[in-house]
Enzyme design. Structure first.
Site, short mmCIF file in Angstrom:
data_model
loop_
_atom_site.label_atom_id
_atom_site.label_comp_id
_atom_site.label_asym_id
_atom_site.label_seq_id
_atom_site.Cartn_x
_atom_site.Cartn_y
_atom_site.Cartn_z
N SER A 141 0.86 -1.20 0.00
CA SER A 141 0.00 0.00 0.00
C SER A 141 0.89 1.24 0.00
O SER A 141 1.98 1.23 0.59
CB SER A 141 -0.88 0.02 1.25
OG SER A 141 -1.51 1.30 1.36
N TYR A 154 -1.82 0.14 10.44
CA TYR A 154 -1.97 -0.34 9.06
C TYR A 154 -0.76 0.06 8.21
O TYR A 154 -0.16 -0.78 7.53
CB TYR A 154 -3.26 0.21 8.43
CG TYR A 154 -3.39 -0.17 6.98
CD1 TYR A 154 -3.66 -1.48 6.59
CD2 TYR A 154 -3.21 0.78 5.97
CE1 TYR A 154 -3.75 -1.83 5.24
CE2 TYR A 154 -3.30 0.45 4.62
CZ TYR A 154 -3.57 -0.87 4.26
OH TYR A 154 -3.65 -1.22 2.93
N1 LIG Z 1 -8.77 -0.45 -1.45
C1 LIG Z 1 -7.70 0.33 -1.31
O1 LIG Z 1 -7.77 1.55 -1.42
C2 LIG Z 1 -6.34 -0.31 -1.06
C3 LIG Z 1 -5.22 0.52 -1.14
C4 LIG Z 1 -3.96 -0.02 -0.91
C5 LIG Z 1 -3.84 -1.36 -0.62
N2 LIG Z 1 -4.95 -2.15 -0.54
C6 LIG Z 1 -4.73 -3.57 -0.21
O2 LIG Z 1 -5.40 -4.38 -1.15
C7 LIG Z 1 -5.71 -5.64 -0.56
C8 LIG Z 1 -7.15 -6.00 -0.91
O3 LIG Z 1 -8.01 -5.03 -0.39
P1 LIG Z 1 -9.41 -4.61 -1.09
O4 LIG Z 1 -9.37 -3.14 -1.26
O5 LIG Z 1 -9.70 -5.47 -2.25
O6 LIG Z 1 -10.44 -4.85 0.12
P2 LIG Z 1 -11.28 -6.16 0.52
O7 LIG Z 1 -12.29 -6.43 -0.53
O8 LIG Z 1 -11.77 -5.95 1.90
O9 LIG Z 1 -10.20 -7.32 0.50
C9 LIG Z 1 -9.53 -7.83 1.62
C10 LIG Z 1 -9.53 -9.33 1.48
O10 LIG Z 1 -8.70 -9.90 2.50
C11 LIG Z 1 -9.34 -11.07 2.98
N3 LIG Z 1 -8.87 -11.38 4.33
C12 LIG Z 1 -8.85 -10.57 5.42
N4 LIG Z 1 -8.37 -11.24 6.49
C13 LIG Z 1 -8.08 -12.49 6.06
C14 LIG Z 1 -7.55 -13.65 6.70
N5 LIG Z 1 -7.22 -13.63 8.00
N6 LIG Z 1 -7.39 -14.77 5.96
C15 LIG Z 1 -7.72 -14.79 4.64
N7 LIG Z 1 -8.24 -13.73 3.99
C16 LIG Z 1 -8.41 -12.60 4.69
C17 LIG Z 1 -10.82 -10.73 2.96
O11 LIG Z 1 -11.58 -11.93 2.90
P3 LIG Z 1 -12.63 -12.33 4.08
O12 LIG Z 1 -13.67 -11.22 4.09
O13 LIG Z 1 -13.15 -13.65 3.65
O14 LIG Z 1 -11.83 -12.37 5.36
C18 LIG Z 1 -10.93 -9.94 1.67
O15 LIG Z 1 -11.21 -10.78 0.57
C19 LIG Z 1 -5.44 -5.49 0.93
O16 LIG Z 1 -4.21 -6.12 1.25
C20 LIG Z 1 -5.31 -3.99 1.13
O17 LIG Z 1 -4.43 -3.67 2.17
C21 LIG Z 1 -6.20 -1.66 -0.75
#
Ligand SMILES: NC(=O)c1ccc[n+]([C@@H]2O[C@H](COP(=O)([O-])OP(=O)(O)OC[C@H]3O[C@@H](n4cnc5c(N)ncnc54)[C@H](OP(=O)(O)O)[C@@H]3O)[C@@H](O)[C@H]2O)c1
Length: 242
Positions: A141, A154
């Protein structure tokens, strides 16, 4: 491009993970869609795969569950070529709220974002080393680069993910490449109820657009197949951090 490749995507049921699973599958990969809590969303993702896949529940912070997931992948597909460590969590806190950054919050974020990522790598590596072309992508991130994000814990855990990427590039060379794709703001459920905070954190975005999950999925696929790339922290943020 991914014909006959087997790829595990953690947190593959939603957001960036979902877009990555669908893109990989439509490019010929056999995809393991991992989820921990969001069964309904993960099932929807699995149903959208256009190639053979596996839907698998495992909490990546639990080493035993990760080990079993990798074994299930090997049992079903006989190999593993690529790993995408996309799963992550946050705890929304203002940057000046130090009291809110309790030990409980630190432990929860560290266990999933850092140790969970490491568990997946450790368990996958013996199989990745048997592949002709193996690679890992860790989703970092911009918070991990700039320090500014949804909370101090975070941002620090994402710095550690970038650090893992660099250190493990040494550990895993020359057999396995490892890189981080580092998104800025991406429109996913991540920001549900905190959309204003996202706009505020994103600040001035040169390209005047917020990324969609498919943008990041494309970059992840690129980093998986680019044979000259290892140990790199690749920012994909519409110029947010310029
Ligand atoms: N959206 C942004 O602006 C942004 C920016 C920078 C980086 N990111 C990074 O991108 C990645 C994906 O995020 P997203 O934006 O797509 O949000 P998201 O839809 O909430 O994705 C997060 C995923 O992580 C899974 N997860 C969480 N805890 C877990 C665990 N203990 N074991 C297995 N799976 C787990 C969740 O699945 P469950 O619900 O089944 O637990 C969910 O599918 C993250 O690493 C986040 O830090 C996002």
């Amino acid at each position: 491009m991914f014909q006959d490749k087997v790829v595990l995507v953690t947190g593959g049921g939603t957001g960036i993970g979902r877009a990555t699973c669908i893109k990989l599958s439509s490019s010929g990969a056999k995809v393991v869609v991992n989820y921990s809590k969001s069964f309904k969303e993960a099932r929807e993702t699995y149903d959208q795969l256009t190639n053979e896949g596996l839907l698998y529940q495992a909490d990546i912070s639990d080493e035993i569950q990760v080990k079993e997931m990798i074994l299930a992948c090997i049992e079903k597909f006989g190999k593993l070529d690529y790993l995408v460590n996309n799963a992550g969590i946050t705890h929304q806190l203002a940057m000046d709220n130090l009291e809110g950054a309790t030990d409980e919050v630190w432990d929860k974020l560290w266990d999933v974002n850092v140790k969970g990522t490491f568990h997946c790598i450790k368990e996958a590596v013996p199989y990745l080393k048997k592949s002709k072309d193996a690679a890992i992508v860790n989703v970092g991130s911009v918070a991990g680069t700039t320090g500014l994000g949804s909370s101090v814990p975070y941002a620090v855990t994402k710095s550690a993910v970038h650090g893992l990427t660099k250190s493990l590039a040494f550990s895993l060379a020359p057999k396995v490449r490892i890189n981080s794709i580092v998104p800025g703001a991406v429109k996913t459920r991540w920001w549900k109820g905190n959309e204003e905070k996202m706009e505020e954190l994103a600040g001035r975005i040169l390209l005047k657009r917020i990324a969609i999950p498919e943008d990041i999925a494309e970059s992840i696929c690129y980093a998986l197949v680019q044979k000259s790339l290892t140990g790199q922290i690749i920012t994909v943020d519409n110029g947010q951090t310029m």
